[in-house]
Scaffold this motif. Structure first.
Motif, PDB file in Angstrom:
ATOM      1  N   ARG A 197       0.515  -1.119  -0.615  1.00 44.05           N
ATOM      2  CA  ARG A 197       0.095  -0.174  -0.150  1.00 44.05           C
ATOM      3  C   ARG A 197       0.958   1.600   0.070  1.00 44.05           C
ATOM      4  O   ARG A 197       1.867   1.499   0.806  1.00 44.05           O
ATOM      5  CB  ARG A 197      -0.672   0.201   1.015  1.00 44.05           C
ATOM      6  N   PHE A 198       0.647   2.304  -0.882  1.00 45.60           N
ATOM      7  CA  PHE A 198       1.210   3.864  -1.146  1.00 45.60           C
ATOM      8  C   PHE A 198      -0.024   4.607  -0.825  1.00 45.60           C
ATOM      9  O   PHE A 198      -0.988   4.444  -1.451  1.00 45.60           O
ATOM     10  CB  PHE A 198       1.568   3.284  -2.851  1.00 45.60           C
ATOM     11  N   PHE A 199       0.770   5.642  -0.383  1.00 46.22           N
ATOM     12  CA  PHE A 199      -0.120   6.716  -0.403  1.00 46.22           C
ATOM     13  C   PHE A 199      -0.322   8.161  -1.027  1.00 46.22           C
ATOM     14  O   PHE A 199       1.013   7.849  -1.348  1.00 46.22           O
ATOM     15  CB  PHE A 199      -0.556   7.369   1.257  1.00 46.22           C
ATOM     16  N   GLN A 200      -1.252   8.672  -1.477  1.00 42.66           N
ATOM     17  CA  GLN A 200      -0.995   9.829  -2.200  1.00 42.66           C
ATOM     18  C   GLN A 200      -1.775  11.315  -1.582  1.00 42.66           C
ATOM     19  O   GLN A 200      -2.934  11.200  -0.776  1.00 42.66           O
ATOM     20  CB  GLN A 200      -1.327   9.709  -3.856  1.00 42.66           C
ATOM     21  N   LEU A 201      -1.087  12.022  -1.844  1.00 42.21           N
ATOM     22  CA  LEU A 201      -1.602  13.352  -0.808  1.00 42.21           C
ATOM     23  C   LEU A 201      -1.570  14.705  -2.350  1.00 42.21           C
ATOM     24  O   LEU A 201      -0.529  14.840  -2.402  1.00 42.21           O
ATOM     25  CB  LEU A 201      -0.230  14.318   0.411  1.00 42.21           C
ATOM     26  N   ALA A 202      -2.231  15.251  -2.155  1.00 42.38           N
ATOM     27  CA  ALA A 202      -1.760  16.108  -2.720  1.00 42.38           C
ATOM     28  C   ALA A 202      -2.650  17.868  -2.287  1.00 42.38           C
ATOM     29  O   ALA A 202      -3.277  17.801  -1.255  1.00 42.38           O
ATOM     30  CB  ALA A 202      -3.560  16.881  -4.143  1.00 42.38           C
ATOM     31  N   THR A 203      -2.139  18.573  -2.284  1.00 43.92           N
ATOM     32  CA  THR A 203      -1.218  20.333  -1.873  1.00 43.92           C
ATOM     33  C   THR A 203      -2.639  20.922  -2.201  1.00 43.92           C
ATOM     34  O   THR A 203      -3.338  20.312  -3.540  1.00 43.92           O
ATOM     35  CB  THR A 203      -0.148  21.068  -2.528  1.00 43.92           C
ATOM     36  N   SER A 204      -3.227  21.734  -1.606  1.00 45.03           N
ATOM     37  CA  SER A 204      -4.155  22.462  -2.373  1.00 45.03           C
ATOM     38  C   SER A 204      -3.438  23.250  -3.552  1.00 45.03           C
ATOM     39  O   SER A 204      -2.422  23.694  -3.463  1.00 45.03           O
ATOM     40  CB  SER A 204      -4.101  23.925  -1.177  1.00 45.03           C
ATOM     41  N   VAL A 205      -4.014  24.607  -3.964  1.00 42.33           N
ATOM     42  CA  VAL A 205      -3.704  25.570  -5.335  1.00 42.33           C
ATOM     43  C   VAL A 205      -2.901  26.255  -4.761  1.00 42.33           C
ATOM     44  O   VAL A 205      -3.022  26.979  -3.625  1.00 42.33           O
ATOM     45  CB  VAL A 205      -4.795  26.394  -6.396  1.00 42.33           C
ATOM     46  N   LEU A 206      -1.161  25.986  -5.779  1.00 47.85           N
ATOM     47  CA  LEU A 206      -0.702  26.978  -5.212  1.00 47.85           C
ATOM     48  C   LEU A 206      -0.551  28.212  -5.425  1.00 47.85           C
ATOM     49  O   LEU A 206      -1.021  28.628  -6.681  1.00 47.85           O
ATOM     50  CB  LEU A 206       0.612  26.126  -5.924  1.00 47.85           C
ATOM     51  N   SER A 207      -0.248  29.290  -4.694  1.00 45.78           N
ATOM     52  CA  SER A 207       0.686  30.819  -5.525  1.00 45.78           C
ATOM     53  C   SER A 207       1.247  30.610  -6.660  1.00 45.78           C
ATOM     54  O   SER A 207       1.899  30.071  -6.789  1.00 45.78           O
ATOM     55  CB  SER A 207       0.689  31.680  -4.148  1.00 45.78           C
TER      56      SER A 207
END
Ligand SMILES: Cc1cc2nc3c(=O)[nH]c(=O)nc-3n(C[C@H](O)[C@H](O)[C@H](O)COP(=O)(O)OP(=O)(O)OC[C@H]3O[C@@H](n4cnc5c(N)ncnc54)[C@H](O)[C@@H]3O)c2cc1C
Length: 434
Positions: A259-269
Motif C-alpha cells: 500500500r502506498f499513499f498519495q497527497l495533493a497540496t492545496s492550489v499553490l500561489s
C-alpha cells in the motif's frame, strides 16, 4: 477473496477526471474472441488494440474503470524501470530479447502520449519530461550510466548536473539527474476512463461491477463467470496486477502488493508555482524511500510515500511530506504546505523488480509486477498482450515469457513488506560505492 478496498476518501483524480455514464454489469451468457479481466491501463489498452484489430472483445472489471492502481497513482509517465537498466535486461534475457524489451520501455512514454493524442483523451497530459535526480555523489555516477544506457536503446534522454537540476526544477540538494524528454504526467484516472471510452468506440464491450469469480475450460476455450453472467472466449488476458484476487492463487502469490499513499497540496500561489517544477517536469529521485513530485493542471503538487505502519496515516504523512517538501523546495519553508486530498493504492512488486509475462494456462496470458512504473509500461504491455491474443508467437513479443514463481511464505511476506522501508531509509542516508 474480493478486490482489496482502499483505506481512503476519493482522490484528486476522482474529483477532476471527466466522468462518463457507467458501463453495465454483465448479465446472461455471452461469447467473444478475447476476454480481458481488469480495467486498468493494461486491460484497457489490450481491449482497445484487440478491438481495433477487428476481434470481438469483452472486458470485465470487478468495480469500475480505473479502480485499481490506474486511478490511484501519481500519474508520472516514466519510460524506464525502477532498478533494471538495458544492460541488466540483456544479462537476463540475452542481447536481442533484452534490447527489444528495453526499446519497448524506452518508447512506452511516447507510445502513451501518442495514444492520448490519437484518441483525444482528456487526461491533462503534459509531456514536459520526467527526471530522476541523484541525492548523493555515488548515485550521480549511476544517473550518468542510466542516461548512457537508455540513450543507447533509443531513449530521448539528457544528463543534467546539480546546478542544471536546480535551475530546471527548483529542487535543491541534488548532485545530477538523467532526464527522459518523452516522459511527463497525466491525470491517471482521466487516462483510464479515456482508454475505456476509446475501447468502447472501437467495439469492445466493457462491463463494470462484474468480478470474475471462476475460469474453467469450455471446449477449446474458457468460460468466465461473474455473479450474474458468463462469457465464453478463446483467449483470456488477465490484467489485474496488484489488485489480483484469488482467481489464480499461484499467480497471486508471485507478486507482493504494497500500500502506498498519495497527497495533493492545496492550489499553490503563482509565486510558489514559479519556484516548484516551473517547467512542468515530473520527478522521482534515487531514494529507496522515494521522493516524487508532480504538478497538476489546477496548480497543485502531488506527492506521497509508504509507511511501515498505516495507523493515523493522513496526519503522519501530511507532517512528514510537508517537511520533505520544505527541504527539497525551500520556498515551502516560507509559505508552509497544506494538503487537500489524501488517498491510497496498491503497487505490485516482484522479487526481481521486473514485470513478468506469464502464461497461466494455454490461451490465458498476463503481465504483472510493474513495480510502480505502470502508467506507460502497462499501457504498452496491454498492446503486447493484445498481440499475443491475436496469435503472435511468444518469441515475437517484446517481453519474454517466464514461468510463474510463487513467493514462499507469501502471506507473511506481504504483511511485513513495508518493514523494508527501514532498510531503504538507512541505505538512503549513506552514499553508495560505484
Ligand atoms: C499510489 C501509487 C502510485 C503510483 N505511481 C505511479 C507513477 O507515478 N507512475 C507509474 O508509472 N506507475 C505508478 N504506479 C503504478 C501503476 O499505477 C500500476 O503499475 C498500474 O496501475 C498497473 O496497471 P494494470 O492495468 O496492470 O493494473 P490496475 O490498474 O491495478 O488494474 C487492475 C484492475 O483489475 C481489477 N480486478 C482485479 N481482480 C478482478 C477480477 N477478479 N475480476 C475483474 N476485475 C478484477 C481491479 O478492480 C482493477 O481495476 C503507482 C501505483 C500506486 C498504487
Amino acid at each position: 477473496m474480493s478486490v482489496p478496498a482502499p483505506l481512503s476518501p476519493p482522490s484528486l483524480w476522482a474529483a477532476t477526471a471527466p466522468s462518463f455514464p457507467a458501463f453495465p454489469a454483465l448479465d446472461g451468457q455471452h461469447s467473444a474472441d478475447i476476454v480481458v479481466i481488469g480495467a486498468g491501463f493494461a486491460g484497457l489498452s489490450a481491449a482497445l488494440h484487440a478491438a481495433e484489430a477487428g476481434r470481438s472483445v469483452i472486458l470485465l472489471e470487478a468495480v469500475t474503470v480505473g479502480h485499481g492502481g490506474a486511478g490511484r497513482n501519481n500519474g508520472q509517465v516514466i519510460p524506464s524501470l525502477t532498478r533494471a537498466d538495458p544492460a541488466d535486461l540483456r544479462k537476463r534475457y540475452g542481447t536481442e530479447r533484452g534490447n527489444r524489451f528495453a526499446r519497448l520501455i524506452a518508447g512506452s512514454a511516447a507510445f502513451t502520449f501518442d495514444l492520448i493524442r490519437r484518441h483525444g483523451i482528456q487526461a491533462d497530459a503534459q509531456q514536459n519530461g520526467w527526471l530522476q535526480p541523484a541525492h548523493s555523489p555515488g548515485r550521480a555516477t549511476i544517473a550518468r550510466r542510466r542516461f548512457e544506457q537508455w540513450a543507447e536503446v533509443g531513449g530521448d534522454v539528457a544528463y543534467l548536473d546539480g546546478q542544471q537540476v536546480e535551475q530546471q526544477t527548483g529542487a535543491t540538494g541534488y548532485h545530477a539527474a538523467w532526464l527522459a524528454h518523452s516522459g511527463g504526467h497525466v491525470n491517471p484516472l482521466g487516462l483510464a476512463r479515456g482508454l475505456g471510452q476509446a475501447a468502447a468506440r472501437a467495439g469492445a464491450k466493457l462491463f463494470e461491477q462484474s468480478p470474475v469469480r471462476s475460469v474453467s475450460r469450455d471446449g477449446d476455450g474458457w468460460r468466465l463467470t461473474t455473479p450474474r453472467g458468463s462469457v465464453q472466449a478463446g483467449q483470456v488476458i488477465v490484467a489485474t496486477d496488484a489488485y489480483s484476487d484469488s482467481l489464480f492463487p499461484t499467480f497471486r502469490r508471485s507478486t507482493v502488493a504494497v500500500r502506498f499513499f498519495q497527497l495533493a497540496t492545496s492550489v499553490l500561489s503563482p509565486e510558489v508555482r514559479a519556484a516548484v517544477l516551473p517547467n512542468g517536469h515530473a520527478l522521482s529521485d534515487t531514494h529507496g524511500d522515494l521522493y516524487f513530485f508532480r504538478p497538476t493542471a489546477d496548480g497543485r503538487l502531488v506527492t506521497g510515500g509508504a509507511l511501515v505502519l498505516p495507523h493515523n496515516w493522513q496526519a503522519r504523512l501530511s507532517h512528514s511530506l510537508a517537511q520533505r517538501l520544505q527541504t527539497v523546495f525551500p520556498i515551502f519553508a516560507k509559505t508552509g504546505v497544506q494538503f487537500d486530498y489524501h488517498w491510497d493504492g496498491l503497487i505490485g512488486f516482484t522479487t526481481d523488480f521486473l514485470p513478468h509475462l506469464h502464461q497461466l494456462a494455454p490461451g490465458i496470458l498476463s503481465v504483472v509486477g510493474y513495480n510502480g512504473r505502470g502508467v506507460a509500461l502497462a499501457t504498452a504491455c496491454g498492446k503486447m498482450l493484445a498481440e499475443a491474443a491475436l496469435g503472435h508467437a511468444p518469441e515475437d513479443l517484446d517481453l519474454p515469457q517466464s514461468p510463474i514463481a510463487p513467493i514462499p511464505f507469501h502471506g507473511a511476506i506481504e504483511k511485513v513488506a513495508t518493514l523494508e522501508l527501514l532498510r531503504y531509509r538507512l541505505r538512503d542516508s549513506r552514499d553508495i560505492k560505484v
